[in-house]
Design an enzyme around this catalytic site. Structure first.
Site, PDB file in Angstrom:
ATOM      1  N   SER A   1      35.011   5.383 -12.936  1.00  0.00           N
ATOM      2  CA  SER A   1      34.939   6.473 -13.909  1.00  0.00           C
ATOM      3  C   SER A   1      36.066   6.351 -14.927  1.00  0.00           C
ATOM      4  O   SER A   1      37.243   6.466 -14.584  1.00  0.00           O
ATOM      5  CB  SER A   1      35.026   7.821 -13.187  1.00  0.00           C
ATOM      6  OG  SER A   1      35.120   8.839 -14.154  1.00  0.00           O
TER       7      SER A   1
ATOM      8  N   HIS B   1      31.029   4.541 -15.428  1.00  0.00           N
ATOM      9  CA  HIS B   1      30.727   5.974 -15.429  1.00  0.00           C
ATOM     10  C   HIS B   1      31.550   6.676 -16.512  1.00  0.00           C
ATOM     11  O   HIS B   1      32.758   6.488 -16.611  1.00  0.00           O
ATOM     12  CB  HIS B   1      31.061   6.548 -14.047  1.00  0.00           C
ATOM     13  CG  HIS B   1      30.658   7.970 -13.837  1.00  0.00           C
ATOM     14  ND1 HIS B   1      29.362   8.336 -13.529  1.00  0.00           N
ATOM     15  CD2 HIS B   1      31.370   9.123 -13.889  1.00  0.00           C
ATOM     16  CE1 HIS B   1      29.306   9.660 -13.390  1.00  0.00           C
ATOM     17  NE2 HIS B   1      30.513  10.166 -13.617  1.00  0.00           N
TER      18      HIS B   1
ATOM     19  N   ASP C   1      32.364  10.354 -18.318  1.00  0.00           N
ATOM     20  CA  ASP C   1      32.289  11.810 -18.145  1.00  0.00           C
ATOM     21  C   ASP C   1      32.493  12.548 -19.458  1.00  0.00           C
ATOM     22  O   ASP C   1      33.587  12.521 -20.032  1.00  0.00           O
ATOM     23  CB  ASP C   1      33.385  12.265 -17.173  1.00  0.00           C
ATOM     24  CG  ASP C   1      33.100  11.857 -15.743  1.00  0.00           C
ATOM     25  OD1 ASP C   1      31.974  12.105 -15.276  1.00  0.00           O
ATOM     26  OD2 ASP C   1      34.004  11.297 -15.105  1.00  0.00           O
TER      27      ASP C   1
ATOM     28  N   MET D   1      32.741  16.198 -21.163  1.00  0.00           N
ATOM     29  CA  MET D   1      32.987  17.606 -20.797  1.00  0.00           C
ATOM     30  C   MET D   1      33.221  18.442 -22.048  1.00  0.00           C
ATOM     31  O   MET D   1      33.917  17.990 -22.961  1.00  0.00           O
ATOM     32  CB  MET D   1      34.241  17.706 -19.930  1.00  0.00           C
ATOM     33  CG  MET D   1      34.196  16.839 -18.700  1.00  0.00           C
ATOM     34  SD  MET D   1      35.745  16.989 -17.792  1.00  0.00           S
ATOM     35  CE  MET D   1      35.439  15.837 -16.461  1.00  0.00           C
TER      36      MET D   1
ATOM     37  N   HIS E   1      27.569  10.915 -17.818  1.00  0.00           N
ATOM     38  CA  HIS E   1      27.436  12.159 -17.045  1.00  0.00           C
ATOM     39  C   HIS E   1      27.823  13.317 -17.956  1.00  0.00           C
ATOM     40  O   HIS E   1      28.991  13.500 -18.267  1.00  0.00           O
ATOM     41  CB  HIS E   1      28.373  12.033 -15.824  1.00  0.00           C
ATOM     42  CG  HIS E   1      28.464  13.254 -14.965  1.00  0.00           C
ATOM     43  ND1 HIS E   1      29.458  13.408 -14.022  1.00  0.00           N
ATOM     44  CD2 HIS E   1      27.693  14.370 -14.872  1.00  0.00           C
ATOM     45  CE1 HIS E   1      29.308  14.571 -13.403  1.00  0.00           C
ATOM     46  NE2 HIS E   1      28.246  15.177 -13.904  1.00  0.00           N
TER      47      HIS E   1
ATOM     48  N   MET F   1      28.639  16.898 -18.669  1.00  0.00           N
ATOM     49  CA  MET F   1      29.023  18.191 -18.094  1.00  0.00           C
ATOM     50  C   MET F   1      29.163  19.141 -19.271  1.00  0.00           C
ATOM     51  O   MET F   1      30.267  19.538 -19.667  1.00  0.00           O
ATOM     52  CB  MET F   1      30.346  18.036 -17.323  1.00  0.00           C
ATOM     53  CG  MET F   1      30.150  17.377 -15.971  1.00  0.00           C
ATOM     54  SD  MET F   1      31.666  16.657 -15.329  1.00  0.00           S
ATOM     55  CE  MET F   1      31.601  15.088 -16.144  1.00  0.00           C
TER      56      MET F   1
ATOM     57  N   MET G   1      27.626  16.047  -6.792  1.00  0.00           N
ATOM     58  CA  MET G   1      29.055  16.247  -7.043  1.00  0.00           C
ATOM     59  C   MET G   1      29.738  16.548  -5.710  1.00  0.00           C
ATOM     60  O   MET G   1      29.345  17.478  -4.998  1.00  0.00           O
ATOM     61  CB  MET G   1      29.288  17.406  -8.014  1.00  0.00           C
ATOM     62  CG  MET G   1      28.813  17.173  -9.437  1.00  0.00           C
ATOM     63  SD  MET G   1      29.427  15.662 -10.200  1.00  0.00           S
ATOM     64  CE  MET G   1      31.211  15.915 -10.112  1.00  0.00           C
TER      65      MET G   1
ATOM     66  N   GLY H   1      34.982  18.637 -13.580  1.00  0.00           N
ATOM     67  CA  GLY H   1      35.972  19.037 -14.574  1.00  0.00           C
ATOM     68  C   GLY H   1      37.206  18.158 -14.574  1.00  0.00           C
ATOM     69  O   GLY H   1      37.805  17.955 -15.621  1.00  0.00           O
TER      70      GLY H   1
ATOM     71  N   ASP I   1      29.845  11.539  -6.692  1.00  0.00           N
ATOM     72  CA  ASP I   1      30.862  11.636  -7.743  1.00  0.00           C
ATOM     73  C   ASP I   1      31.944  12.642  -7.372  1.00  0.00           C
ATOM     74  O   ASP I   1      31.686  13.845  -7.313  1.00  0.00           O
ATOM     75  CB  ASP I   1      30.165  12.047  -9.048  1.00  0.00           C
ATOM     76  CG  ASP I   1      31.093  11.982 -10.250  1.00  0.00           C
ATOM     77  OD1 ASP I   1      32.237  11.519 -10.095  1.00  0.00           O
ATOM     78  OD2 ASP I   1      30.657  12.403 -11.346  1.00  0.00           O
TER      79      ASP I   1
HETATM   80  C1  DX5 Z   1      34.596  14.975 -12.211  1.00  0.00           C
HETATM   81  C2  DX5 Z   1      33.944  13.765 -12.847  1.00  0.00           C
HETATM   82  C3  DX5 Z   1      34.143  12.526 -12.043  1.00  0.00           C
HETATM   83  C4  DX5 Z   1      35.586  12.079 -11.982  1.00  0.00           C
HETATM   84  C5  DX5 Z   1      35.786  11.400 -10.658  1.00  0.00           C
HETATM   85  O1  DX5 Z   1      34.314  16.092 -12.953  1.00  0.00           O
HETATM   86  O2  DX5 Z   1      32.551  13.970 -12.986  1.00  0.00           O
HETATM   87  O3  DX5 Z   1      33.306  11.474 -12.485  1.00  0.00           O
HETATM   88  O4  DX5 Z   1      35.926  11.197 -13.015  1.00  0.00           O
HETATM   89  O5  DX5 Z   1      37.139  11.134 -10.495  1.00  0.00           O
HETATM   90  P1  DX5 Z   1      37.777  10.921  -9.055  1.00  0.00           P
HETATM   91  O6  DX5 Z   1      37.105   9.720  -8.447  1.00  0.00           O
HETATM   92  O7  DX5 Z   1      39.225  10.713  -9.338  1.00  0.00           O
HETATM   93  O8  DX5 Z   1      37.500  12.157  -8.244  1.00  0.00           O
HETATM   94 ZN    ZN Z   2      31.211  12.149 -13.364  1.00  0.00          ZN
END
Ligand code: DX5
Ligand code: ZN
Length: 223
Positions: A8, A33, A35, A37, A66, A68, A137, A142, A175
């Protein structure tokens, strides 16, 4: 099937984004991956399509985006144009989830749905055959670096059963809080894809961390 590893990028060093993406390119990782947000659906803000486009320019691996964000349907084309190969939306953010999934697929991307820790896997029973990926999740979304919620293990087994019963093709992606300490249990419960942020990018040797997640049980590694 052999499992996939999706580092990620949220945990990367954003001052050296290109360098960190190249590290992933040259590793045993399968997907990258990404993210997104919005500070509304989740409390944190990460980055938007312009950065995703830059990530795409450097990545040799499929971008596993992904979202969010609230109203993800509105941004499907934007993220396709930015270079997303997979686009996952949160069940909790979609009023017309079936429509959004069709929208993603008609834009030529693999469609994923993500479920927060409190959301029961039965919520997606009626669209299971329509999706390519289900993200469970294992932390509240976040932030990177949170602790894995162990209740997720039961959800993985339940979802695995649902998918197999229907002979559906969706991959189960986990995740949040994934690392060498729990990866084996997660895979045994039936997961296909491991997302790893902190356990990769904050490791002393990130390439080795990816290698170890990919080759669980093999302890002798290259430098
Ligand atoms: C959390 C994200 C994850 C995050 C995972 O909101 O969706 O993808 O980057 O990070 P780690 O592996 O550090 O929990
Ligand atoms: Zn994610």
């Amino acid at each position: 099937m052999a499992h996939f590893i999706a580092p990620s990028i949220l945990s990367a060093d954003f001052g050296h984004l290109a360098r960190d993406i190249e590290m992933v390119n040259d590793s045993k990782a399968d997907w990258l991956h990404v993210d997104v947000m919005d500070g509304h659906f989740v409390p944190n803000i990460s980055f938007g399509p312009a950065i995703v486009k830059e990530i795409k320019n450097h990545s040799k691996l499929p971008l596993d985006v992904h979202l969010m964000i609230s109203n993800p349907d509105q941004y499907v084309e934007t993220f396709r144009e930015a270079g997303a190969d997979h686009l996952s939306v949160h069940v909790e953010a979609c009023t017309h989830l079936h429509r959004t999934i069709q929208n993603i697929k008609s834009n030529g991307m693999k469609a994923g749905v993500a479920l927060n820790p409190h959301t029961n896997v039965l919520e997606i029973e009626d669209i299971l055959e329509d999706v390519d990926i289900v993200i469970l999740m294992s932390v509240n979304p976040g932030f990177g670096g949170q602790k894995f919620i162990y209740r997720t293990i039961e959800k993985i087994s339940k979802l695995r059963q649902m998918i197999d019963d229907r002979n559906a093709k969706a991959l189960i992606e986990i995740d949040g809080g994934v690392g060498l300490q729990n990866a084996e249990r997660i895979l045994q419960a039936g997961a296909d894809v491991l997302v790893a942020g902190n356990s990769v990018f904050k490791a002393e040797n990130p390439t080795l961390a990816i290698y170890s997640l990919k080759n669980l049980g093999i302890k002798t590694l290259y430098a």
